[in-house]
Write an enzyme that holds these catalytic residues in place. Structure first.
Site, PDB file in Angstrom:
ATOM      1  N   PHE A   1       1.042  -1.260  -0.050  1.00  0.00           N
ATOM      2  CA  PHE A   1      -0.137  -0.276   0.076  1.00  0.00           C
ATOM      3  C   PHE A   1       1.007   1.404  -0.182  1.00  0.00           C
ATOM      4  CE2 PHE A   1      -4.172  -2.118   0.739  1.00  0.00           C
ATOM      5  CZ  PHE A   1      -4.054  -3.255   1.599  1.00  0.00           C
TER       6      PHE A   1
ATOM      7  N   SER B   1      -5.330   2.088  -9.074  1.00  0.00           N
ATOM      8  CA  SER B   1      -6.408   3.243  -8.482  1.00  0.00           C
ATOM      9  C   SER B   1      -7.093   3.071  -9.982  1.00  0.00           C
ATOM     10  CB  SER B   1      -6.120   4.422  -8.359  1.00  0.00           C
ATOM     11  OG  SER B   1      -6.749   5.284  -8.775  1.00  0.00           O
TER      12      SER B   1
ATOM     13  N   THR C   1      -8.291   5.354 -11.084  1.00  0.00           N
ATOM     14  CA  THR C   1      -7.972   6.418 -11.896  1.00  0.00           C
ATOM     15  C   THR C   1      -7.073   6.039 -12.875  1.00  0.00           C
ATOM     16  OG1 THR C   1      -5.698   6.925 -10.495  1.00  0.00           O
ATOM     17  CG2 THR C   1      -7.636   8.072  -9.848  1.00  0.00           C
TER      18      THR C   1
ATOM     19  N   TYR D   1       0.393  11.536 -10.055  1.00  0.00           N
ATOM     20  CA  TYR D   1      -0.199  10.601  -8.890  1.00  0.00           C
ATOM     21  C   TYR D   1      -0.308   9.287  -9.806  1.00  0.00           C
ATOM     22  CZ  TYR D   1      -3.641   7.286  -6.639  1.00  0.00           C
ATOM     23  OH  TYR D   1      -3.244   6.296  -6.056  1.00  0.00           O
TER      24      TYR D   1
ATOM     25  N   LYS E   1       0.290   5.206 -10.990  1.00  0.00           N
ATOM     26  CA  LYS E   1       0.206   3.345 -10.146  1.00  0.00           C
ATOM     27  C   LYS E   1       0.446   3.031 -12.005  1.00  0.00           C
ATOM     28  CE  LYS E   1      -0.986   4.318  -6.547  1.00  0.00           C
ATOM     29  NZ  LYS E   1      -0.823   2.790  -5.626  1.00  0.00           N
TER      30      LYS E   1
END
Ligand code: WQD
Length: 344
Positions: free
Chosen positions: A83, A127, A129, A152, A156
């Protein structure tokens, strides 16, 4: 003998809820976290819930030598859930190099160590996103990955590619979990989201407005092409999300995975608008939340929600908690926070 699981970022919001579910499922858990976005007190809170105090080590994954010495004395780890990462979209736009350096170096150091350790099972926190503004809804795992709208989100995407490339030439077996919008808190009210400073995300902003920590909620735009003009998201209870990580690990340990890397959407399959969330929060908690309508937030997509069939059939996992449960648990947590639950 219980499988030993390393949880990086295990004192964080999703990490702490996952540690609870892992312990409840009989796994032995070790947490490493640099506490840059969480508090060590969370370890005690986890113990209050499960009766088991997880082993905790304050380590930044970017500190390669400290990480190596940790693994030298912990060489019997069976699986890892990763995480630990910086995750504020807006902050990543302002400080891209910090995000690229931290999020990519952390994964690279971790994979390096796992190879030496011959630990071949990793679950990676990704994610929704990565899908950007999807052309088709609901989003499936085969929906196109579009150019990231923030550093960000790009970290990912790059981390997923790193895992794919490493899994192709090593015995590493990975499950990538793409979260939609995790909200809510454990029913005990002992752990939950701990935003530092002014919250970026909707639900912590709602709860902080309701408790009086924020003056009023700004609804970022009500002129979208959606039924009530506000953006739609797939909100999922953080405990449902945590349980999916246990299912993913069990799939790896049972050698049920059908390829070196598997990817799953973790959502409910149902989208709710900002106003639906706000109205549900007010109704279920019998409280009014002051709000105004303001300009759209740059980078927001009008609507995104998941097709969750793959997780249902392969992980044998489905989200079960309602939006009402998500929002009442979020409110209980905010009230406990304001009464100093983490200061005791
Ligand atoms: C939800 C909606 C806002 C705050 C987040 C993470 C992202 C990913 C998915 C992990 C949007 C509106 C919000 C406010 C508002 N998670 N809003 N007023 O943007 O979908 O993405 O979850 O990887 O990293 O950022 O979630 O909660 O910020 O916003 O009107 O004060 O609520 O415009 O429509 P988002 P969010």
């Amino acid at each position: 003998m219980a499988h030993k699981i390393l949880v990086t970022g295990g004192t964080g919001y999703i990490g702490s809820h996952t540690v609870v579910e892992l312990q409840k499922s009989g796994f032995e858990v070790i947490i490493i976290d640099d506490l840059s976005n969480s508090r060590q007190q969370v370890v005690t809170q986890i113990e209050k819930i499960t009766g088991i105090k997880p082993d905790f080590h304050k380590i930044n994954l970017c500190d390669h030598s400290k990480l190596r010495s940790f693994f030298n004395s912990h060489n019997d780890i069976d699986g890892v859930i990763h995480f630990a990462a910086l995750k504020a979209v807006g902050e990543s736009v302002r400080f891209p190099l910090i995000y690229y350096n931290n999020n990519l170096q952390a994964l690279i150091n971790l994979l390096d160590s796992l190879a030496i350790l011959r630990c071949n099972n990793i679950v990676f926190s990704s994610s929704c996103t990565v899908y950007g503004e999807p052309e088709k809804l609901p989003v499936t795992e085969e929906s196109p990955i579009i150019k990231a709208s923030s550093p960000y989100s790009n970290t990912k995407q790059i981390c997923e590619e790193i895992i794919e490339d490493v899994s192709r030439i090593t015995p590493l077996r990975s499950i990538i979990l793409r979260y939609f919008n995790p909200i809510g808190a454990h029913e005990s009210g002992l752990i939950g989201e701990l935003p530092i400073g002014k919250p970026n995300n909707l639900v912590p902003f709602i709860t902080q407005t309701a408790i009086g920590k924020q003056k009023t909620l700004e609804v970022f735009g009500n002129d979208y092409n959606t039924p009530d003009g506000t953006c739609i998201r797939d909100y999922i209870h953080v405990v449902d999300l945590a349980q999916a990580h246990v299912s993913a690990l069990q799939r790896l340990f049972n050698k049920e995975h059908e390829s070196r890397v598997e990817t799953y959407n973790l959502g409910t399959g149902r989208g709710y608008s900002v106003l639906e969330v706000l109205n549900t929060f007010e109704k279920v908690n019998n409280i009014k939340v002051s709000h105004t309508f303001s300009q759209r937030r740059p980078g927001d997509v009008p609507a995104v929600y998941a097709n969750v069939d793959k997780a249902k059939t392969k992980l044998k996992w489905v989200a079960t908690k309602s939006l009402e449960e998500m929002l009442s648990s979020a409110w209980l947590w905010e009230k406990n926070l304001s009464e100093g639950i983490l200061r005791k």
